[in-house]
Structures are given as C-alpha cells and as structure tokens.
Scaffold this motif. Structure first.
Motif, PDB file in Angstrom:
ATOM      1  N   MET A   1      11.797   8.991   6.406  1.00 61.47           N
ATOM      2  CA  MET A   1      11.446   7.806   7.198  1.00 61.47           C
ATOM      3  C   MET A   1      11.803   8.054   8.661  1.00 61.47           C
ATOM      4  N   THR A   2      10.895   7.739   9.562  1.00 61.77           N
ATOM      5  CA  THR A   2      11.201   7.958  10.980  1.00 61.77           C
ATOM      6  C   THR A   2      11.969   6.783  11.544  1.00 61.77           C
ATOM      7  N   ALA A   3      12.732   7.091  12.566  1.00 60.37           N
ATOM      8  CA  ALA A   3      13.470   6.043  13.261  1.00 60.37           C
ATOM      9  C   ALA A   3      12.550   5.328  14.230  1.00 60.37           C
ATOM     10  N   THR A   4      11.677   6.090  14.825  1.00 58.91           N
ATOM     11  CA  THR A   4      10.853   5.559  15.891  1.00 58.91           C
ATOM     12  C   THR A   4       9.411   5.837  15.546  1.00 58.91           C
ATOM     13  N   PRO A   5       8.568   4.858  15.731  1.00 60.35           N
ATOM     14  CA  PRO A   5       7.160   5.151  15.499  1.00 60.35           C
ATOM     15  C   PRO A   5       6.703   6.214  16.479  1.00 60.35           C
TER      16      PRO A   5
ATOM     17  N   ARG B   1       6.474  13.163   1.784  1.00 62.33           N
ATOM     18  CA  ARG B   1       5.800  12.109   2.530  1.00 62.33           C
ATOM     19  C   ARG B   1       6.662  11.587   3.663  1.00 62.33           C
ATOM     20  N   LEU B   2       5.994  11.319   4.762  1.00 63.36           N
ATOM     21  CA  LEU B   2       6.641  10.688   5.906  1.00 63.36           C
ATOM     22  C   LEU B   2       6.210   9.237   5.930  1.00 63.36           C
ATOM     23  N   LEU B   3       7.181   8.346   5.866  1.00 63.74           N
ATOM     24  CA  LEU B   3       6.877   6.922   5.981  1.00 63.74           C
ATOM     25  C   LEU B   3       7.299   6.536   7.385  1.00 63.74           C
ATOM     26  N   GLN B   4       6.321   6.253   8.208  1.00 62.41           N
ATOM     27  CA  GLN B   4       6.734   5.901   9.556  1.00 62.41           C
ATOM     28  C   GLN B   4       6.297   4.494   9.860  1.00 62.41           C
ATOM     29  N   GLY B   5       7.130   3.805  10.609  1.00 65.82           N
ATOM     30  CA  GLY B   5       6.784   2.428  10.871  1.00 65.82           C
ATOM     31  C   GLY B   5       7.559   1.853  12.016  1.00 65.82           C
ATOM     32  N   GLU B   6       7.047   0.762  12.481  1.00 70.76           N
ATOM     33  CA  GLU B   6       7.663   0.031  13.562  1.00 70.76           C
ATOM     34  C   GLU B   6       9.076  -0.392  13.149  1.00 70.76           C
ATOM     35  N   VAL B   7       9.929  -0.480  14.131  1.00 71.69           N
ATOM     36  CA  VAL B   7      11.290  -0.950  13.904  1.00 71.69           C
ATOM     37  C   VAL B   7      11.237  -2.317  13.214  1.00 71.69           C
ATOM     38  N   GLY B   8      11.914  -2.432  12.088  1.00 69.03           N
ATOM     39  CA  GLY B   8      11.947  -3.712  11.392  1.00 69.03           C
ATOM     40  C   GLY B   8      10.760  -3.946  10.470  1.00 69.03           C
ATOM     41  N   SER B   9       9.956  -2.922  10.240  1.00 71.04           N
ATOM     42  CA  SER B   9       8.770  -3.112   9.399  1.00 71.04           C
ATOM     43  C   SER B   9       9.124  -3.141   7.908  1.00 71.04           C
ATOM     44  N   GLY B  10      10.362  -2.875   7.587  1.00 73.24           N
ATOM     45  CA  GLY B  10      10.792  -2.985   6.191  1.00 73.24           C
ATOM     46  C   GLY B  10      10.582  -1.713   5.398  1.00 73.24           C
ATOM     47  N   LYS B  11      11.039  -0.613   5.957  1.00 72.94           N
ATOM     48  CA  LYS B  11      10.880   0.663   5.265  1.00 72.94           C
ATOM     49  C   LYS B  11      11.861   0.789   4.106  1.00 72.94           C
ATOM     50  N   THR B  12      13.059   0.200   4.290  1.00 68.50           N
ATOM     51  CA  THR B  12      14.093   0.397   3.276  1.00 68.50           C
ATOM     52  C   THR B  12      13.658  -0.094   1.909  1.00 68.50           C
ATOM     53  N   VAL B  13      13.030  -1.251   1.883  1.00 78.81           N
ATOM     54  CA  VAL B  13      12.684  -1.811   0.584  1.00 78.81           C
ATOM     55  C   VAL B  13      11.590  -0.969  -0.085  1.00 78.81           C
ATOM     56  N   VAL B  14      10.722  -0.388   0.719  1.00 76.60           N
ATOM     57  CA  VAL B  14       9.696   0.513   0.171  1.00 76.60           C
ATOM     58  C   VAL B  14      10.376   1.716  -0.482  1.00 76.60           C
ATOM     59  N   ALA B  15      11.341   2.263   0.242  1.00 78.39           N
ATOM     60  CA  ALA B  15      12.062   3.421  -0.288  1.00 78.39           C
ATOM     61  C   ALA B  15      12.839   3.043  -1.549  1.00 78.39           C
ATOM     62  N   LEU B  16      13.467   1.881  -1.504  1.00 77.32           N
ATOM     63  CA  LEU B  16      14.278   1.447  -2.634  1.00 77.32           C
ATOM     64  C   LEU B  16      13.421   1.312  -3.900  1.00 77.32           C
TER      65      LEU B  16
ATOM     66  N   ALA C   1       0.827  -1.204   0.000  1.00 75.11           N
ATOM     67  CA  ALA C   1       0.000   0.000   0.000  1.00 75.11           C
ATOM     68  C   ALA C   1       0.864   1.257   0.000  1.00 75.11           C
ATOM     69  N   ALA C   2       1.880   1.265   0.856  1.00 77.49           N
ATOM     70  CA  ALA C   2       2.759   2.430   0.917  1.00 77.49           C
ATOM     71  C   ALA C   2       3.461   2.602  -0.425  1.00 77.49           C
ATOM     72  N   GLY C   3       3.857   1.476  -1.013  1.00 75.63           N
ATOM     73  CA  GLY C   3       4.537   1.521  -2.305  1.00 75.63           C
ATOM     74  C   GLY C   3       3.649   2.141  -3.375  1.00 75.63           C
ATOM     75  N   ALA C   4       2.369   1.757  -3.360  1.00 74.28           N
ATOM     76  CA  ALA C   4       1.451   2.277  -4.370  1.00 74.28           C
ATOM     77  C   ALA C   4       1.257   3.786  -4.189  1.00 74.28           C
ATOM     78  N   THR C   5       1.139   4.209  -2.934  1.00 72.91           N
ATOM     79  CA  THR C   5       0.968   5.641  -2.659  1.00 72.91           C
ATOM     80  C   THR C   5       2.179   6.417  -3.165  1.00 72.91           C
TER      81      THR C   5
ATOM     82  N   GLU D   1       1.734   5.073   7.272  1.00 70.92           N
ATOM     83  CA  GLU D   1       2.217   4.229   8.358  1.00 70.92           C
ATOM     84  C   GLU D   1       2.383   2.778   7.923  1.00 70.92           C
ATOM     85  N   LEU D   2       3.468   2.166   8.392  1.00 74.72           N
ATOM     86  CA  LEU D   2       3.667   0.725   8.221  1.00 74.72           C
ATOM     87  C   LEU D   2       3.581   0.112   9.606  1.00 74.72           C
ATOM     88  N   THR D   3       2.494  -0.538   9.900  1.00 79.37           N
ATOM     89  CA  THR D   3       2.380  -1.064  11.261  1.00 79.37           C
ATOM     90  C   THR D   3       2.733  -2.540  11.332  1.00 79.37           C
TER      91      THR D   3
END
Ligand code: ADP
Ligand code: MG
Length: 783
Positions: free
Chosen positions: A436-440, A293-308, A276-280, A457-459
C-alpha cells in the motif's frame, strides 16, 4: 564501418575522446555519444534579430563572426578584443577586456564561426555592442550568403556541454560518429514499429542529431522515447511473468468464515472502490501464483480495511498474514484498531471470543521481552492469524506457521529487500504480497517505479468525510496571524476536538542545533527526518524515504522504494537558506505553548526519541481524548487515525515536501467534523511559498504528487530504480508521456506473454542486456 559498441577514439580523435569521456555520463563508445541527445535545437527565427536591438535589453543573438581586431588598452596593461558579428541584417560588436593578450580568444572567435551570443546591449561611440557576452559557438562554415541561408533554416543541436567541451565540439564529434557508424539492428520489433509508425533506429539516431526540420526531430524523439519506455516495460513484464512462475498456496474465500463474520458486523458500508479492490484481491488470493499488487489511494481512502479483509480470507484458508508498518506508532495503532474492529473475532482462547476467532500479535523492536516472546510464539505456532510489526518482523528468528499474505503499509519506507526477507518466511512456495502506498502517485510513475506490481487505485473517499480547509500563515509578514492560529486551536478544543502541532525537529539537549544551522536546507531536512523517525537503527526507523539524500523520487541503492515526500529539500533559493535559522523543535514549541498561548490545554509531546511504551501511552491517551494537543514530529505523518482530531498546525511548513504536507494534513478531517490545516511559515513570497499555496489550493493528492514530481529533475524520478536507472531514461518523462508509456506497457505485456525470453527478438534482448549491465555497473560504482 564502426559499430555502436566501438570506442570513440579512432573516430573522433584522442583529444575529443578524452573530453567526451570526461562529460557527466562518460561517453566512451559510439553508442554512448549517439544516445547523448541534444537538449534543444536552436533556430534563427527564435532569436533576436540584430537590426532590432535596444539598449539595456538582455538578448541572445545568433550570428556569424565577420571580423575581429585586438588592441592594447590605452591607460592600463591589457588588451581589448573585439569581434564584429552579423546575421545578414545588422551588426553588433562583442567586446572583451583582458589582463594580457587574448590570443586564445582570438583563436576561438575566428571569422566564419557561427555562434549564439548573449548579454546586455549597450551603445559605445554610436555602435551597438555586447560587453563580455556569454557565447556558445555552433560551428564554422563557409562564409557568405549561401551559408547564411542554410544557416537561417538549419536546426542546430544544442548539447549539454561542459567547460571543457562546447556544444558545437560535441556536434562535430557526433557528425564524425554518424558518418562512421553502421547500424543494422533495431531493438524495436518491426511489427511494433509499423503499428506505431515509428522511425527505424538508424534513421532516428541520424535525425535526432541532424534533423532536417522540426517534424523530423519530433519523429526521431518519439521513436527514441519508445525505446526507453518499451525496454523498461519489457523488463518489468518479464519480472511479472517470472513471478507467475512461482507457486503460492491458493487461499480462496470460504462461506462462513471470519471474513463473512467481519463483513456482517462492519459498521459502515464499503465504498465502491473498496468493493472493487476487495474483489480483485480476493480473486488474486485464490490463485496458485503469488499476488503482487499495489493498492494505492488517496490519504484516508480506507486502504486498511481492504487489506484486513484480504488477511481474513487468508486466515479462513488456514494461513497467516503479516502486516508491516513503517513506524512503531503506526504498528501500535494498527494493532489497536484492528483488534478493536475484529472485537470478539480477535479473541481466540479468551473469554467472549468467537468460535472462528483468531489472534492479533504485535511485534516491534523496542517492546518488552515478555510481550515479544509471546508474540514470537503466537506467530510461530500459528495462533496469531495476524502479526503486525515494524521491521522487527523481518528478523531472522521470526517464524510463522503458515505465512500466506504479506501486507506492506505505507510502502515508501520499505524496499525490495525487505519484501524478499519476508517472503522467505513462507513455509511452502511464496506468500501473496499486497503493497500500500503512503502517497498517491501518478499512474505512470506507479507503473514504472512499482512496475513489477499490478496496480489498483482507490480514488474515492468514504462518504461523510469533511473537507479540510488549508491556509498558509505567513508568520514573518503577519505576526498576528500566529496569535490567531493558537486561538483557532483553542476554539477547536473548546468544541471538544483535538489538534496536532507538527515541528520539523525534536530539539532538546542531545540535539545539536548547530547541525541544522551549519547545513541548512537539505541536510537539516534530513536530520529532521532522521530524528523524527521511529525506533532504532534499521530501515523504517530513520524514516529514510528512498533516496533521501538527494530528495529523489525513486528507489534507493539499498532497494528502498522512495516516494520522497522529503522534508526540507531546497528549491533553488539556496542563498537565502544559508541565513536560515534552525528549524523549530517539538521541545521548544511545546514549552512555549504550554507557558503561553495554550497554557490551559492538556498538551503532550510525541517523537521518535521517546521509549516505545511512552509513545504508545501518549498516542493512546490522545486517541482516547485525554489530551487536547499533540506537539509532534512527523511520526504522525503516515497512517495515524484519530477521527476526533480536527486541527493540524504545521510549523516551518516550508521545510516539508508537498506530498509530505498532504500526508500530514490527512491526519485531520477523518471524523464527521471539518478539518483545518494551518501551514505556518516565515518564508518570503517565492518558490517555497508557492508550494505551500499549492497545497492549500487542492486536496487532490494525485495532483500534488504530480507537482512534487514536476519540481524534481527528470532523472531523479526513477532515481536508482531497479530497472531503468538514470542512464536509461533520457527522453522519456513519466508525466508527459503517459500515453506512450501505457501503450509500451501493453505492447510489452503482449510480447512477453508470447515470447517470455525474447527468443525471437535478439536485437531487443541484446539491447536490454546492455541496459541492465550499464545499470549494474552504475550500481556497483555507487556502492
Ligand atoms: P488510509 O487509506 O489513509 O490508510 P485508513 O485505512 O486509515 O485510510 O481509513 C481511514 C478511516 O476511514 C478509518 O478510520 C477507517 O475505519 C475509515 N473507513 C474506511 N472505510 C470506510 C468506509 N467505507 N466508510 C466509512 N469509514 C471508513
Ligand atoms: Mg493507512
């Protein structure tokens, strides 16, 4: 009639005006005073009734002074002043002993004065008394039963007072100001007030100071909270609107490009959240206006691959992407892991490179000059589709051929100015920006602190994640638990896994221990952070979390966004802190472990004082499994991703903030194996231990960041936010007023869409201008 902007002096008199100006926020105008809201309201019913007092109890009573007397002490110099107070039901004596005469007290505690008196109840010669009570006078009134009835039902505003001006004196000035002021304008649009059933401005200001009843002040406060939330959200909505006026190069997705090739080879399935975040993001990147855009998510939620995936879309559209990381360790890791994930797709011009391949360049402050020159060249020529770096990327001579997207990882270490510096590097128009935030962080905080950004948000965590068991190890009470801690580390290593041991300080010769000893708590925490950080002077490097100074959650004066997961801020056990020993250091702990409990293991140290290539080597060896244990500072706090690491031991854990502990813990449990996090502390049971227990009790980063937030003073939440500094948020609390803030944001969005420059809302426009001016003045004062 007076206006809100008029000075107070003609209304309250010279003396009161001086005292009000000397109060914390400096109350100079009628408006200043009328927006100095009561902290609470006292009612008689909530207080102890004089007839029911018991010896030894600590009580606060509300009563009226009935009579006073003064007599010299019998055997010594000095006097005893006694006031008898009554609440209509019982009586109580207040006794004060003084070295000399106590005329001033006699003047203050005059019969007929009403006040709140607190102290410990005792009995002297059969009479109940409070000896040297603290008191707060709440004004005088006609004595007698009529006054007592009024007194019983009245809500008395209690203001934050100082030693020079009491609450009741402030109340007196407020009464004068309310009588004198004429308020015609209302900053809130009328239709909004009707929709949300809000008081008018004048009525709200009267009611907040002189409420008729509880409902009255609640309605008043609700309305005044709306002012705060709405004005802030209008400013932010205007900022977002402005940014849509900027032009960006659209980078819509293509069919058979790098992104498609990457997706085809992806070794795992994206989570629904990532999809979903990728599509947005994909849609945003295709627009003619820059994404913010701010992509915020839980630690380890896999933000890097979304950004990539976003970066690859931009490369497919002939652009380049910059990835800004807060530390060199993280930049190096991103470089390694992104190169690895892309494989042949990142090997343009090399043997085995794919057709559409690009290149990934790394640029850090302390790399060798040859590597640096090559990276600069690849960025400037456009050969590198992705340029990863620390703040070295922000330097002026760094050029891009066509910068289309800026990704800022673990945002809390980069500020607005850094974003601006990078934006300036786009050739045409403005680049898209993904933060991308470090901390939710709680949504309302995100909406406010990062209010100029859209939030995604990536929860959800990727499937197959193992839980992390967290335990507090009370090393002072149960020393053998510490032995058990090292046993557990050895067991993990025995299973082929790896461990981190984190200490608050680097240590070693050039590390004056006295620094910590002399200034425990906050300063020590800061010192620890400074040295734990990465590379040379600059932003990222000292790991300055926002307003690191006071551990606030917010945006620093230099515009650095800060979610201060700061280590070592004190939580009120200041006395004990004075005695605190210096924090444990990487150097000492590593030496002790290597000689003692972990003698058989392959152990290395990692910290910010190591040269850049050394850091890289150590991290690489650890990632590659050539090391069992990494004794380190918080340089591994964010982003570091070694799936085989399963144990995290945090020494002097009480010296870290809640969110920071959560971040650190996020380094383990990333592979298929369960993670273990041990929080070692010598803190006695108390607030510090409670925080650790809270971290042990939940793995929900949003819940922990709420806790972090609750423990800070409200005003600090925003800190020196760009819009809405301390001065503009008085009643609103970001955690408790979520619904209101959400509604205000919606209203603001609609208003700004229809009337971006507020042409139809002169009162609102003026109020916002005044708010921004006050912010600016405050900012200048600080600077
Ligand atoms: P963070 O959001 O904390 O930055 P990362 O982007 O570092 O998290 O991702 C953590 C790990 O999870 C990485 O090793 C990454 O490759 C892996 N990962 C990401 N998405 C998925 C997924 N959908 N399924 C499995 N593993 C994933
Ligand atoms: Mg990350």
């Amino acid at each position: 009639m007076a206006k809100l902007s008029d000075p107070l002096r003609p209304i309250v008199g010279e003396k009161a005006a001086k005292r009000l100006a000397a109060l914390g926020p400096g109350l100079r105008t009628v408006g200043d005073l009328l927006t100095y809201y009561p902290r609470r309201y006292e009612t008689r019913g909530e207080l102890t009734d004089l007839a029911g007092l018991r010896d030894g109890e600590h009580v606060t009573v509300q009563a009226m002074i009935a009579s006073v007397s003064s007599r010299p002490m019998r055997n010594r110099r000095g006097s005893i002043f006694e006031a008898v107070v009554t609440d209509g039901r019982g009586q109580l004596a207040l006794t004060f002993f003084g070295k000399g005469r106590q005329d001033w007290r006699e003047r203050q505690l005059a019969p007929g004065q009403h006040g709140l008196f607190s102290g410990q109840v005792s009995t002297f010669r059969g009479k109940r008394q409070l000896s040297h009570p603290e008191y707060e006078l709440i004004g005088s009134g006609p004595a007698g039963s009529e006054r007592a009835v009024e007194f019983a039902t009245e809500l008395i505003p209690i203001y934050p007072a100082s030693k020079d001006i009491a609450s009741w004196q402030i109340a007196d000035s407020v009464r004068l100001a309310l009588a004198a002021v004429q308020i015609d304008d209302d900053p809130l649009p009328e239709d909004l007030r009707i929709r949300h059933k809000l008081y008018g401005y004048a009525r709200a200001l009267h009611a907040v100071h002189r409420p008729a009843d509880t409902g009255d002040y609640m309605a008043a406060r609700q309305r005044l909270k709306w002012d705060e939330a709405f004005m802030l959200q209008v400013v932010l909505a205007q900022r977002r609107w402005l940014s849509t006026e900027y032009i960006a190069q659209p980078r819509p997705p293509v069919d058979n490009g790098l992104l498609a090739a990457f997706d085809a080879e992806l070794p795992f399935e994206l989570t629904r959240g990532q999809e979903a975040a990728g599509a947005t993001i994909a849609a945003d990147l295709g627009m003619e206006h820059p994404m913010h855009r701010l992509l915020q998510g839980e630690v380890g939620s896999g933000k890097t691959v979304v950004a990539l995936r976003g970066m690859l879309q931009v490369i497919d559209a002939a652009g380049q992407a910059a990835l800004l990381a807060p530390t060199e360790v993280l930049a190096q890791q991103h470089h390694r892991s992104i190169s690895q994930m892309l494989g042949p797709l990142a090997m343009a011009g090399q043997l085995g490179g794919a057709d559409q391949a690009t290149r990934v360049a790394l640029l850090t402050g302390s790399q060798g000059s040859a590597a640096r020159r090559r990276a600069l060249l690849e960025a400037a020529s456009g050969e590198a589709g992705i340029v990863i770096g620390t703040h070295a990327l922000l330097e002026e001579h760094v050029q891009f051929a066509d910068l289309g997207l800026i990704v800022i990882d673990e945002q809390h270490r980069f500020g607005v100015e850094q974003r601006e510096a990078l934006r300036g590097k786009a050739a045409e128009g403005r680049p898209h920006v993904l933060v991308m935030t470090a901390t939710p962080i709680p949504r309302t905080v995100a909406m406010t602190v990062f209010g100029d950004l859209e939030v995604t948000e990536l929860t959800e965590l990727p499937a197959g994640r193992s839980p992390i068991a967290t335990h507090v190890v009370p090393a002072a009470e149960k020393p053998h638990y510490l032995g058990r801690t090292w046993e557990r580390v050895k067991e993990e290593v025995g299973l082929g896994r790896q461990a981190y041991i984190v200490c608050p300080r680097i240590g070693g010769q050039s590390d004056p221990d006295s620094d910590d000893a002399a200034a425990p708590g906050r300063r020590a925490g800061r010192a620890a952070r400074r040295e734990a950080g990465d590379e040379a002077p600059g932003i990222a490097d000292d790991a300055t979390y926002g307003t690191a100074d006071d551990g606030t959650y917010g945006i620093a004066d230099d515009g650095t966004y800060g979610i201060a997961d700061d280590g070592g801020f004190d939580f009120g056990d200041g006395e004990a802190e004075e005695q605190r020993r210096a924090a444990l250091s990487v150097i000492d702990v590593a030496a002790q472990l290597q000689e003692g409990p972990l003698a058989d293991l392959r152990l290395a140290v990692l910290h910010g004082r190591l040269p850049s290539d050394e850091k890289d080597k150590v991290m690489l060896a650890f990632a590659d499994g050539q090391l069992d244990v990494l004794v380190t500072t918080t340089v591994v706090e964010v982003g570091v991703d070694v799936p085989n690491a399963t144990a995290m031991v945090i020494m002097d854990a009480d010296r870290f903030g809640v969110s920071q502990l959560h971040q650190l813990r996020g380094r383990v449990g990333r592979g298929g194996h369960p993670g273990l996090c041990l929080l070692v502390t010598e803190a006695p049971p108390g607030p510090a231990r409670d925080r650790l227990d809270a971290v042990a009790a939940t793995q929900d980063g949003f819940a922990l960041s709420r806790l972090d937030l609750e423990q800070r003073r409200e005003g600090d939440v925003l800190g020196a936010a760009q819009a809405g500094r301390k001065s503009s948020l008085k009643l609103l609390t970001l955690l408790k007023d979520e619904e209101l803030i959400g509604q205000a944001r919606q209203e603001a969005e609609e208003l700004v869409a229809a009337d971006p420059v507020l042409a139809g809302q002169p009162a609102l426009g003026a109020a916002i201008a005044a708010m921004l001016d006050a912010d600016r003045a405050e900012y200048l004062e600080k600077a």
